[in-house]
Design a protein around this motif. Structure first.
Motif, PDB file in Angstrom:
ATOM      1  N   TYR A 361       0.760  -1.223  -0.048  1.00  0.00           N
ATOM      2  CA  TYR A 361      -0.096  -0.051  -0.018  1.00  0.00           C
ATOM      3  C   TYR A 361       0.954   1.082   0.059  1.00  0.00           C
ATOM      4  CZ  TYR A 361      -3.893  -3.166   1.187  1.00  0.00           C
ATOM      5  OH  TYR A 361      -4.750  -4.267   1.104  1.00  0.00           O
ATOM      6  N   THR A 467      -1.401  -7.916  -0.466  1.00  0.00           N
ATOM      7  CA  THR A 467      -2.474  -7.262   0.218  1.00  0.00           C
ATOM      8  C   THR A 467      -3.335  -8.261   0.930  1.00  0.00           C
ATOM      9  OG1 THR A 467      -3.786  -7.906  -1.697  1.00  0.00           O
ATOM     10  CG2 THR A 467      -2.502  -5.560  -1.513  1.00  0.00           C
ATOM     11  N   ASN A 481      -4.019  -1.109   5.043  1.00  0.00           N
ATOM     12  CA  ASN A 481      -3.894   0.155   4.112  1.00  0.00           C
ATOM     13  C   ASN A 481      -3.926   1.468   4.995  1.00  0.00           C
ATOM     14  OD1 ASN A 481      -3.642   1.962   2.166  1.00  0.00           O
ATOM     15  ND2 ASN A 481      -5.439   1.354   1.273  1.00  0.00           N
ATOM     16  N   GLY A 484      -3.944   5.071   2.444  1.00  0.00           N
ATOM     17  CA  GLY A 484      -4.999   5.417   1.449  1.00  0.00           C
ATOM     18  C   GLY A 484      -6.139   6.454   1.612  1.00  0.00           C
TER      19      GLY A 484
END
Length: 1011
Positions: A361, A467, A481, A484
């Protein structure tokens, strides 16, 4: 024959009325199925009026607040304010706390408008001296407290059975023992009930939220040829939350800048403090790059103005004449209630973390920025940090991220209380009796905190190369994450990160008491009534046990929990002996229509459950008297030496780091760059060199603070004095009564902790890098601020000691008048308070603050609630046969910010921080407050007036229907910003919701059916 007499309709010659409805209600006749001697609605509580109303009273044990003596001719020297049954019916409160906190001179405690800071109970704070300094009684007897502070949860009180509430403000330790330094609140129940009484009440705001439902069913009757009476009551209450989505509260307004923003660091997207000149860097809205911090987090919409409640209760009582002169009695209480506090989502609050450079990420651009901020060379040195452990990745010195994807944090408190009392009343002579009783109470609280991020899993979830799987796959780890946009944390990530914690608390109280009371059978030569007395002994045993689970005990595990909750057990027992005497000296003499003196003494021996078995003893005493020179005019006075023993929490609570209230840190901003001594102090407190010039103010106005119990504490000492006059000119102005009382309460050796302002002032008003008061403050090693993980940042040191001093004085005025107006009946009732001073000095070197009429995080010895100089309630009622129209006027005096006090320098304010914001509110970032563009002065609150309108109808003597409008003119609360204008528990939603009405206009309806 048992020593009984007629119970006068309200406070039995103990004081004057408060919040009462007009006396014309006495004209109603009891309905079939009721006790034939019981008035349908109680009336005002003036002593002379009560004497006239004796013909409508009922036989029962005499309950007089302020004395243990039972005598039908008693006149007490202590002023007692009374809330009667008809006022309770008009208010239709969901619990007892809603009724008590509106009495002039009473400060709100924990209640339905306290959210962030709630402990799952409701409490009362008499005279603003702290909830732990007054005592809550049921029919003159103690009931089990809920928490370590010894405070009784007012949700336990059976509202449907209350016939009146007596509020005695002033020392009452001689009569009731420790905890009664500032007075007692005595809830008196209907002791002789016959028939069926069913009630239902409903409330809703004009906005359609905050609905509350309350139903109660009471059944009772005589048995065994009227030798016994039993009553059983069941109740259910449901209250829905009201969120802070009113236009004035939707966005938090900074009290210092006037900007609609929110939390100053823990926001979304992710915000990281890299220290030095870089300081805070926040992901831009597209999560493509770190940019200088630009937007706080608006936590207001998640918070609530009215806490949700669900309560189930049962109450039972029975009396039985075993034989002539022997009566057995018992009563039991069961209450189970759930209260929830709801606050903004959990998050990562300044935790140092590490992320591997090849995290899926983490984009190359973000990775390179992190390397640059940390002083790491780009290229191979930066990209080479792709190790799979938390020790070989890229450092994130202090991470802040509000995890909105988890939803709000919810603190659910399930309280279950059992309390039983049994005894026997024995006639010793025709005018004396012996009351022997025992009681046992147990309170259990299960506090479940949900919606919290588990910090240990955050670090684990940051080390991943794909992920789907973390490098360390414990607990089925899902990679996080953190880089984000808002909402990018998936449900699977939430499920891994989120957890809850539980704290179980058990409190027990065992009591045994023997009370011998009555009169001695003869009177003084000039008196017509005999001398009365009370002698007795009492034993009480308190125990407390707190068992948090492992997550609650870990200060670094729950994101935003405010610190660790550690287990502890404590207890003490007390053995007491007491005596009281009331001696009529003269009656029916010239200038001595009545003269009565009274005295009392109580000796207490405490044994504390601690190493070395520490113990202490106390002696309290009182002197008082009443003088009625002529009929209709009475003078009264009372002096008491009271004490308060330390409660279990003050003695045994573990020392932990949590949160307190402070808006401005002297080390914040550019000040240390221009003041070398200040710079040295900030460094000596643990601020890193690179943070100088960029140290932030406390996050959300809540710095870390460390404190706890102290087993070496000794009792507080208090001197209380009241003097007043009662006027009842029934010969030339029938229906009129008035009282004026002066009170003065001084507490020394008070058990207190320094206020945040005192802790700051002790250092920064005497700047020196070697000042012990400065070195006791410990800062965040990354940001240099006072906020951060509670496991590593101690913040302010707020120790508990016997070094405080409190003092308050003022006047109480009540006026009542009722008269016929042809076909109608007029009733006027006024109750007002003027608080002259409320001084609080937490330690000898601290500021002796007089907080009457002021607000700030440092005002108030307990919750920081407001104490206006002037406050009153005035009710006007018009009765037309079976219908009554009533208007209640509530007045709250003006308030100003503490920085505006004349002695602001002594209080720790400087010219720079003396004022809060004055000007036009603006938005910041996407924040769009309805207040933006409007001008405000957060330093002043004008006097406030609220009006409540009620109409009551009595139909066929069996049905009573009441409708009402609260806050009739939809008065909006004052806007003064938050957080930081006051303490966290008092200041929320840009106002003070426990003092002012944040809900707006609301409507209520109730029905009562009697058989």
């Amino acid at each position: 024959m048992r020593f009984k007499n007629k119970l006068l309709t309200t406070s039995l010659l103990v004081g004057t009325s408060m919040l009462a409805t007009p006396a014309f209600a006495q004209a109603q006749q009891p309905v079939a199925g009721e006790d034939a001697n019981q008035p349908a609605v109680t009336t005002q509580a003036d002593p002379q009026v009560q004497e006239d109303q004796a013909n409508v009273s009922t036989e029962s044990e005499i309950v007089v607040t302020g004395t243990l003596i039972r005598n039908p001719n008693l006149v007490s020297s202590s002023p007692v304010n009374v809330v009667n049954e008809s006022e309770i019916t008009l208010r239709a409160p969901n619990n007892a706390e809603e009724l008590i906190r509106r009495i002039p001179g009473v400060s709100p405690g924990i209640g339905s408008q306290v959210n962030n800071g709630s402990n799952g109970t409701n409490s009362v704070d008499l005279r603003g001296l702290g909830t732990q300094r007054n005592l809550v009684l049921l029919d003159g007897n103690r009931i089990v407290p809920t928490l370590a502070n010894g405070v009784v949860d007012l949700n336990v009180i059976p509202v449907a059975l209350i016939s009146r509430v007596d509020v005695l403000t002033g020392g009452a330790s001689t009569t009731y023992g420790a905890d009664a330094v500032s007075g007692v609140v005595n809830f008196i129940t209907n002791r002789s009930f016959s028939g069926i009484d069913a009630r239902a009440a409903y409330k809703v705001t004009e906005q359609g939220d905050g609905q509350s439902h309350r139903v109660d069913l009471t059944m009772g009757g005589n048995f065994a040829d009227d030798r016994g009476n039993a009553v059983l009551s069941f109740g259910y209450t449901k209250v829905e939350p009201v969120y802070q989505t009113r236009p004035f509260a939707l966005f938090g307004i900074s009290p210092t800048t006037g900007r609609a923003s929110g939390s100053s660091a823990t926001t979304t997207p992710t915000n990281i403090n890299f220290g030095g000149a870089t300081s805070y860097q926040q992901l831009n809205p597209g999560a493509t790059a770190f940019v200088p911090y630009y937007e706080g987090f608006n936590f207001n919409p998640y918070n609530i103005f009215q806490t949700p409640l669900e309560r189930k209760s049962a109450y039972g009582a029975v009396t039985y004449d075993v034989a002539d002169g022997i009566e057995a009695y018992a009563r039991g209480i069961f209450s189970q209630n759930e209260i929830s506090s709801i606050i903004a989502p959990s998050g990562i609050f300044g935790n140092p973390l590490v992320v591997n450079a090849d995290n899926p990420y983490l984009t190359p651009a973000l990775r390179d920025q992190i390397c640059t901020f940390n002083g790491i060379a780009l290229g191979a040195t930066c990209t080479g940090r792709t190790g799979s452990t938390a020790t070989t990745g890229l450092p994130l010195p202090a991470v802040y991220r509000r995890l909105v994807e988890l939803g709000p944090r919810i603190g659910n408190y399930k309280n279950t209380v059992y309390d039983a009392r049994a005894g026997v009343l024995l006639d010793v002579t025709a005018s004396t009796n012996l009351d022997l009783s025992v009681s046992y109470g147990k309170s259990e609280q299960i506090n479940t905190n949900s919606g919290y991020v588990l910090n240990s899993r955050v670090q684990q979830a940051l080390i991943a190369t794909n992920t789907t799987t973390c490098t360390t796959n414990t607990f089925n780890c899902v990679p996080l994450n953190l880089f984000g946009v808002t909402g990018s944390i998936t449900p699977a990530q939430v499920a891994f990160l989120q957890g809850e914690a539980t704290i179980a608390i058990t409190t027990q109280l065992q009591q045994a008491r023997a009370l011998y009371s009555g009169d001695i059978g003869f009177s003084a030569p000039w008196a017509s009534n005999p001398v009365s007395f009370a002698l007795g002994g009492e034993y009480r045993r308190y125990t407390y046990d707190r068992n948090p689970d492992a997550r609650s005990q870990d200060p670094s595990e729950l994101g935003g929990a405010g610190g660790a909750t550690l287990p502890f057990t404590g207890g003490f027992n007390v053995k007491e002996a007491f005596a009281e005497l009331i001696a009529p000296i003269a009656s029916d003499r010239p200038f001595f229509d009545e003269l009565t003196l009274e005295a009392g003494i109580r000796y207490s021996d405490y044994s504390i459950d601690a190493v070395g078995d520490p113990s202490f003893d106390t002696t309290t005493y009182k002197f008082g008297g009443t003088w009625q020179p002529v009929e209709g005019f009475r003078l009264r006075g009372n002096y008491q030496r009271a004490v308060r023993a330390p409660n279990i929490g003050e003695l045994f609570a573990p020392v932990v780091t949590g949160l307190t209230s402070l808006s401005v840190d002297p080390c914040a901003g550019a000040a240390p760059t221009t003041n070398a001594t200040l710079r040295d102090v900030c460094l000596a407190q643990g601020a890193p060199l690179g943070s100088i010039g960029n140290i932030p103010n406390p996050v959300a106005g809540q710095p870390n603070a460390t404190g706890g119990g102290n087993p070496l504490l000794s009792p507080e000492k208090a001197k209380t004095f009241t003097v007043g006059a009662v006027v009842t000119p029934r010969n030339f102005l029938p229906g009129f009564s008035a009282s004026l009382d002066y009170y003065n309460i001084k507490i020394t050796d008070a058990i207190t902790s320094p206020t945040p302002g005192d802790a700051i002032g002790a250092c920064f008003n005497a700047l020196s890098a070697t000042n012990p008061a400065c070195l006791s403050i410990r800062r965040n090693p990354v940001s240099g601020g006072l906020s951060g993980p509670t496991g590593t940042v101690r913040g302010l040191l707020l120790t508990t000691q016997n070094t405080g001093r409190l003092e308050t004085s003022g006047f109480d005025l009540t006026v009542n008048y009722d008269r016929d107006l042809g076909p109608a009946r007029l009733g006027l009732n006024f109750a007002g308070n003027y608080t002259k001073d409320l001084k609080f000095q937490s330690q000898p070197a601290g500021v002796n603050r007089d907080c009457v009429g002021f607000f700030s995080p440092n005002c108030g010895p307990s919750l920081g609630q407001l104490q206006p100089k002037y406050s009153f309630t005035q009710r006007t009622s018009l009765g037309f046969g079976a219908a009554t129209l009533s208007l209640l006027w509530r007045h709250i005096g003006k308030m100003t910010y503490e920085g505006l006090a004349d002695d602001y320098v002594a209080r720790g304010f400087t010219a720079a921080n003396r004022y809060l914001f004055v000007g036009t509110v603006t938005n910041q970032g996407p924040a769009r407050s309805a207040l933006a563009g409007n001008s405000y002065d957060f330093n002043r609150i004008d006097a406030y007036n609220y009006f409540d309108l009620n109409a009551q109808f009595d139909i066929e003597r069996r049905f009573q229907f009441t409708i009402g409008v609260q806050n009739l003119f939809d008065k909006q609360p004052p806007i003064i910003g938050s957080p930081g204008t006051g303490t966290t528990s008092a200041n929320s939603g840009n106002t003070f919701p426990s003092t002012y009405d944040p809900l707006g206009r609301s409507y209520s309806a109730s029905v009562r059916v009697k058989f």
